[in-house]
Write a protein that holds these residues in place. Structure first.
Motif, short mmCIF file in Angstrom:
data_model
loop_
_atom_site.label_atom_id
_atom_site.label_comp_id
_atom_site.label_asym_id
_atom_site.label_seq_id
_atom_site.Cartn_x
_atom_site.Cartn_y
_atom_site.Cartn_z
N LEU A 102 0.82 -1.20 0.00
CA LEU A 102 0.00 0.00 0.00
C LEU A 102 0.86 1.26 0.00
CD1 LEU A 102 -2.70 1.43 0.14
CD2 LEU A 102 -2.71 1.07 2.62
N PHE A 103 1.90 1.29 0.85
CA PHE A 103 2.70 2.50 0.95
C PHE A 103 3.55 2.73 -0.29
CE2 PHE A 103 5.97 5.31 2.87
CZ PHE A 103 5.11 6.28 3.37
N VAL A 104 4.11 1.65 -0.85
CA VAL A 104 4.88 1.79 -2.09
C VAL A 104 3.98 2.26 -3.23
CG1 VAL A 104 6.16 0.52 -3.87
CG2 VAL A 104 6.70 0.17 -1.47
N TRP A 105 2.77 1.70 -3.30
CA TRP A 105 1.84 2.13 -4.35
C TRP A 105 1.52 3.61 -4.19
CZ3 TRP A 105 -3.14 4.18 -4.28
CH2 TRP A 105 -3.79 4.23 -5.51
N ALA A 106 1.26 4.04 -2.96
CA ALA A 106 0.96 5.45 -2.72
C ALA A 106 2.15 6.33 -3.08
CB ALA A 106 0.56 5.67 -1.25
N ALA A 107 3.37 5.86 -2.75
CA ALA A 107 4.57 6.63 -3.06
C ALA A 107 4.79 6.70 -4.57
CB ALA A 107 5.79 6.01 -2.38
N VAL A 108 4.51 5.62 -5.28
CA VAL A 108 4.65 5.61 -6.74
C VAL A 108 3.67 6.60 -7.36
CG1 VAL A 108 4.30 4.24 -8.82
CG2 VAL A 108 5.56 3.27 -6.90
N GLN A 109 2.44 6.63 -6.86
CA GLN A 109 1.45 7.57 -7.38
C GLN A 109 1.88 9.01 -7.12
OE1 GLN A 109 -1.18 6.30 -9.21
NE2 GLN A 109 -0.01 4.44 -8.81
N ALA A 110 2.52 9.23 -5.97
CA ALA A 110 2.94 10.59 -5.62
C ALA A 110 4.10 11.07 -6.48
CB ALA A 110 3.32 10.66 -4.14
N THR A 111 5.07 10.20 -6.73
CA THR A 111 6.25 10.61 -7.51
C THR A 111 6.00 10.53 -9.00
OG1 THR A 111 7.12 8.34 -7.41
CG2 THR A 111 7.84 9.87 -5.70
N ALA A 169 6.53 9.84 4.86
CA ALA A 169 5.07 9.76 5.00
C ALA A 169 4.44 11.14 4.91
CB ALA A 169 4.71 9.09 6.32
N ALA A 170 5.12 12.15 5.43
CA ALA A 170 4.59 13.51 5.34
C ALA A 170 4.43 13.94 3.89
CB ALA A 170 5.51 14.48 6.09
N GLY A 171 5.41 13.58 3.05
CA GLY A 171 5.31 13.89 1.63
C GLY A 171 4.15 13.16 0.96
N VAL A 172 3.97 11.89 1.32
CA VAL A 172 2.84 11.12 0.78
C VAL A 172 1.52 11.71 1.24
CG1 VAL A 172 1.71 8.86 0.78
CG2 VAL A 172 4.19 9.00 0.58
N LEU A 173 1.47 12.16 2.50
CA LEU A 173 0.26 12.78 3.03
C LEU A 173 -0.09 14.05 2.25
CD1 LEU A 173 -1.91 12.89 5.31
CD2 LEU A 173 -0.30 14.32 6.57
N ALA A 174 0.92 14.89 2.02
CA ALA A 174 0.68 16.13 1.29
C ALA A 174 0.18 15.85 -0.11
CB ALA A 174 1.97 16.96 1.24
N TYR A 175 0.78 14.86 -0.77
CA TYR A 175 0.34 14.54 -2.13
C TYR A 175 -1.05 13.89 -2.11
CZ TYR A 175 1.13 14.01 -7.09
OH TYR A 175 1.05 14.15 -8.44
N GLY A 176 -1.36 13.17 -1.04
CA GLY A 176 -2.70 12.61 -0.90
C GLY A 176 -3.75 13.71 -0.84
N VAL A 215 12.80 11.32 -3.19
CA VAL A 215 13.14 11.02 -1.80
C VAL A 215 12.08 11.57 -0.84
CG1 VAL A 215 14.84 11.39 0.03
CG2 VAL A 215 15.60 10.95 -2.32
N PHE A 216 11.68 12.83 -1.04
CA PHE A 216 10.79 13.49 -0.08
C PHE A 216 9.42 13.82 -0.65
CE2 PHE A 216 15.17 14.84 1.06
CZ PHE A 216 15.25 14.22 2.29
N ASN A 217 9.12 13.38 -1.89
CA ASN A 217 7.87 13.76 -2.55
C ASN A 217 7.73 15.27 -2.61
OD1 ASN A 217 6.72 11.13 -3.09
ND2 ASN A 217 6.46 10.93 -0.88
N PHE A 218 8.86 15.96 -2.82
CA PHE A 218 8.87 17.42 -2.85
C PHE A 218 8.16 17.93 -4.10
CE2 PHE A 218 10.85 21.36 -4.39
CZ PHE A 218 10.60 22.19 -3.32
N GLN A 219 7.32 18.93 -3.89
CA GLN A 219 6.61 19.57 -5.00
C GLN A 219 6.96 21.06 -4.98
OE1 GLN A 219 2.41 18.80 -5.04
NE2 GLN A 219 1.97 20.45 -6.51
#
Length: 292
Positions: free
Chosen positions: A133-142, A190-197, A234-238
């Protein structure tokens, strides 16, 4: 890639330690005939985790754009919640993990082979589903293609190697420190994934403020530059987040990091030596079995 490597390493090492302790305990107590049920439970858990990841990836492609964004945003929030719970749980459970698993194995052996399969499955399956789940969410974010998946696979492979070295008694580290540092880094990820969520939910029109930008540094940090790609991976930086994204990131990372790190500082005073011993005790059984 590094963020997903860290996820795979962290979650994979937890699962590897669990399997390592289960196998070592059975070998040490002369119950090698019970090893096949353990490996069966591990295999079932791995298969279900892979299937879960495939369903997330291919199932979401059949949805409309807004439905995809809504699903991605919702699952990102769920993934952040699970990872947050995991890092706090593992910080407290690392020292007693060995004794708890030994007790569960004894109970399973008294019930039968099916219970032993279920013990191994539940111990490993949780980490596997969380990782998927977390890798999928991270892939969607990046949104960077296969690179995040490669990072996660490399992290899992590293964890398997480390687990084998633990079992053979060739590697001993302070698990409390390891899970503290990796846990802190995962909180930032996780904070980066949360922001992208939250951004996904804004694009799905579930939340307002999509046009309200907190800042825009795209000129200084172009998204397609190597350093922009690195920061995003690395940080899901936008470079141009919305106000809601910045608020969500700040309200998550500041209190969660404070809560995660503060108890560790206080816990080192009365039992610094004992804490290290307890952390090393988690690998004591594998060492004994390796010399048996």
């Amino acid at each position: 890639m590094f963020a997903n490597y860290l996820i795979g390493l962290r979650e994979g090492l937890e699962a590897s330690l669990v399997v390592c302790i289960l196998v070592a305990y059975l070998v040490k107590t002369g119950r090698r005939d019970k090893l096949p049920p353990v490996w069966a439970g591990v295999g079932i858990a791995a298969g279900i985790s892979l299937a879960f990841g495939a369903v997330l990836q291919y199932g979401s492609t059949q949805l409309t754009f807004e439905a995809q964004e809504a699903l991605g945003g919702t699952l990102s929030l769920v993934a952040v919640g699970l990872v947050t719970w995991m890092v706090f749980w593992m910080r407290g459970a690392a020292r007693s993990l060995k004794s708890e698993l030994h007790g569960k194995v004894d109970q399973a052996l008294s019930v039968g082979t099916g219970a032993l399969v279920a013990t191994a499955f539940l111990a490993v399956g949780r980490e596997g589903l969380e990782t998927s789940l977390f890798v999928w969410a991270a892939v969607q974010a990046t949104g960077s293609g296969a690179s995040p998946l490669i990072g996660a696979v490399l992290g899992l492979l590293t964890a398997v190697v480390l687990g084998w070295l633990f079992y053979r008694g060739a590697l001993r580290i302070n698990l409390s420190k390891f899970f503290t540092w990796t846990g802190a880094m995962l909180v930032v990820v996780a904070a980066g994934v949360l922001a992208y969520g939250f951004h996904d939910l804004q694009e799905a029109r579930w939340l307002p403020g999509l046009a309200d930008r907190a800042f825009d540094v795209s000129g200084a940090i172009p998204p397609d530059s190597w350093y922009g790609t690195l920061l995003k991976g690395v940080f899901n930086f936008q470079p141009d987040p919305t106000v809601l994204q910045v608020v969500a990131w700040t309200l998550y990372v500041v209190p969660v990091l404070a809560l995660f790190l503060a108890p560790q500082r206080a816990a080192r005073r009365p039992g610094k030596a004992g804490g290290a011993g307890d952390a090393q005790a988690g690998t004591a059984a594998p060492q004994e079995s390796g010399t048996r």
